[in-house]
Design a protein around this motif. Structure first.
Motif, PDB file in Angstrom:
ATOM      1  N   GLU A  25      -7.979  17.834   7.898  1.00 36.21           N
ATOM      2  CA  GLU A  25      -8.341  16.835   6.889  1.00 36.21           C
ATOM      3  C   GLU A  25      -9.750  17.059   6.347  1.00 36.21           C
ATOM      4  OE1 GLU A  25      -5.438  13.259   8.504  1.00 36.21           O
ATOM      5  OE2 GLU A  25      -7.494  13.375   9.264  1.00 36.21           O
ATOM      6  N   LEU A  26     -10.667  17.490   7.207  1.00 39.09           N
ATOM      7  CA  LEU A  26     -12.016  17.808   6.732  1.00 39.09           C
ATOM      8  C   LEU A  26     -11.984  19.015   5.806  1.00 39.09           C
ATOM      9  CD1 LEU A  26     -13.999  17.148  10.014  1.00 39.09           C
ATOM     10  CD2 LEU A  26     -14.216  15.864   7.866  1.00 39.09           C
ATOM     11  N   GLY A  27     -11.127  19.981   6.103  1.00 38.10           N
ATOM     12  CA  GLY A  27     -10.963  21.129   5.202  1.00 38.10           C
ATOM     13  C   GLY A  27     -10.439  20.691   3.847  1.00 38.10           C
ATOM     14  N   THR A  28      -9.490  19.774   3.852  1.00 36.89           N
ATOM     15  CA  THR A  28      -8.961  19.220   2.597  1.00 36.89           C
ATOM     16  C   THR A  28     -10.059  18.497   1.831  1.00 36.89           C
ATOM     17  OG1 THR A  28      -6.745  18.994   3.537  1.00 36.89           O
ATOM     18  CG2 THR A  28      -7.258  17.633   1.612  1.00 36.89           C
ATOM     19  N   SER A  38      -9.184  11.847   1.203  1.00 39.66           N
ATOM     20  CA  SER A  38      -9.253  12.799   2.318  1.00 39.66           C
ATOM     21  C   SER A  38     -10.337  12.421   3.317  1.00 39.66           C
ATOM     22  CB  SER A  38      -9.409  14.234   1.814  1.00 39.66           C
ATOM     23  OG  SER A  38     -10.523  14.378   0.977  1.00 39.66           O
ATOM     24  N   VAL A  39     -11.464  11.876   2.847  1.00 38.39           N
ATOM     25  CA  VAL A  39     -12.510  11.413   3.762  1.00 38.39           C
ATOM     26  C   VAL A  39     -11.992  10.215   4.562  1.00 38.39           C
ATOM     27  CG1 VAL A  39     -14.784  10.302   3.883  1.00 38.39           C
ATOM     28  CG2 VAL A  39     -14.478  12.359   2.504  1.00 38.39           C
ATOM     29  N   ALA A  40     -11.265   9.322   3.920  1.00 39.96           N
ATOM     30  CA  ALA A  40     -10.705   8.162   4.621  1.00 39.96           C
ATOM     31  C   ALA A  40      -9.704   8.610   5.691  1.00 39.96           C
ATOM     32  CB  ALA A  40     -10.040   7.212   3.627  1.00 39.96           C
ATOM     33  N   LYS A 100     -21.547   8.121   6.286  1.00 44.45           N
ATOM     34  CA  LYS A 100     -22.580   8.412   5.283  1.00 44.45           C
ATOM     35  C   LYS A 100     -21.940   9.038   4.049  1.00 44.45           C
ATOM     36  CE  LYS A 100     -26.290   9.143   8.617  1.00 44.45           C
ATOM     37  NZ  LYS A 100     -27.146  10.137   9.274  1.00 44.45           N
ATOM     38  N   THR A 101     -20.945   9.870   4.286  1.00 44.96           N
ATOM     39  CA  THR A 101     -20.240  10.518   3.191  1.00 44.96           C
ATOM     40  C   THR A 101     -19.591   9.486   2.282  1.00 44.96           C
ATOM     41  OG1 THR A 101     -19.802  12.476   4.513  1.00 44.96           O
ATOM     42  CG2 THR A 101     -18.376  12.139   2.636  1.00 44.96           C
TER      43      THR A 101
END
Length: 148
Positions: A31-34, A64-66, A99-100
């Motif tokens: 998911e972080l890659g996405t 994607s961050v969520a 933070k993101t």
């Protein structure tokens, strides 16, 4: 289980204790890659002043961050609770993603049709840095969680 580290295009072996912990860490890396890919698309669209594409791509970053945040939150419990080095790595990743989320909100404002395009791109670069930090924390967790 293995997943690919998009930054270096190398495979990261995920070998931690507990099947659910391993599954969640691998999913978080994916998911972080996405999220990173979505940021790259957003930077391109927003730099080119394509408002519709920019907005759509930023929506992808938000989603994607969520998803990564949700998975990382689940991983803290599955990987041994908050007092282990493993869980601390995962919590650090969650903090970076929090933070993101704030920076993505700034990007949404700055990347709107009447926003500041230069600041928009800078916001997205900041988001990319935070995603990289979260990814590094999760990669570190693959070592620390294997020792639990």
């Amino acid at each position: 289980m293995a997943t690919t580290d998009c930054a270096s295009n190398s495979t990261v072996k995920v070998a931690v204790k507990g099947a659910q912990c391993e599954e969640l860490i691998a999913l978080a890396l994916t998911e972080l890659g996405t999220a990173g890919d979505d940021v790259a698309k957003s930077i391109t669209a927003c730099k080119n002043d394509s408002s519709a594409a920019c907005a759509a791509d930023i929506s992808g970053v938000v989603a994607s961050v969520a998803a990564a945040s949700n998975t990382i939150t689940k991983a803290v419990t599955a990987c041994g609770g908050g007092n282990t080095a493993c869980a601390q790595d995962i919590t650090s990743a969650a903090t970076a993603l929090a933070k993101t989320s704030q920076k993505v909100a700034s990007a949404v404002n700055d990347c709107s049709g009447s926003g500041n395009q230069a600041k928009c791109v800078l916001d997205l670069l900041d988001v990319s840095d935070d995603i990289a930090k979260a990814t590094n924390d999760i990669i570190k967790a693959t070592t620390d969680c294997a020792q639990n």
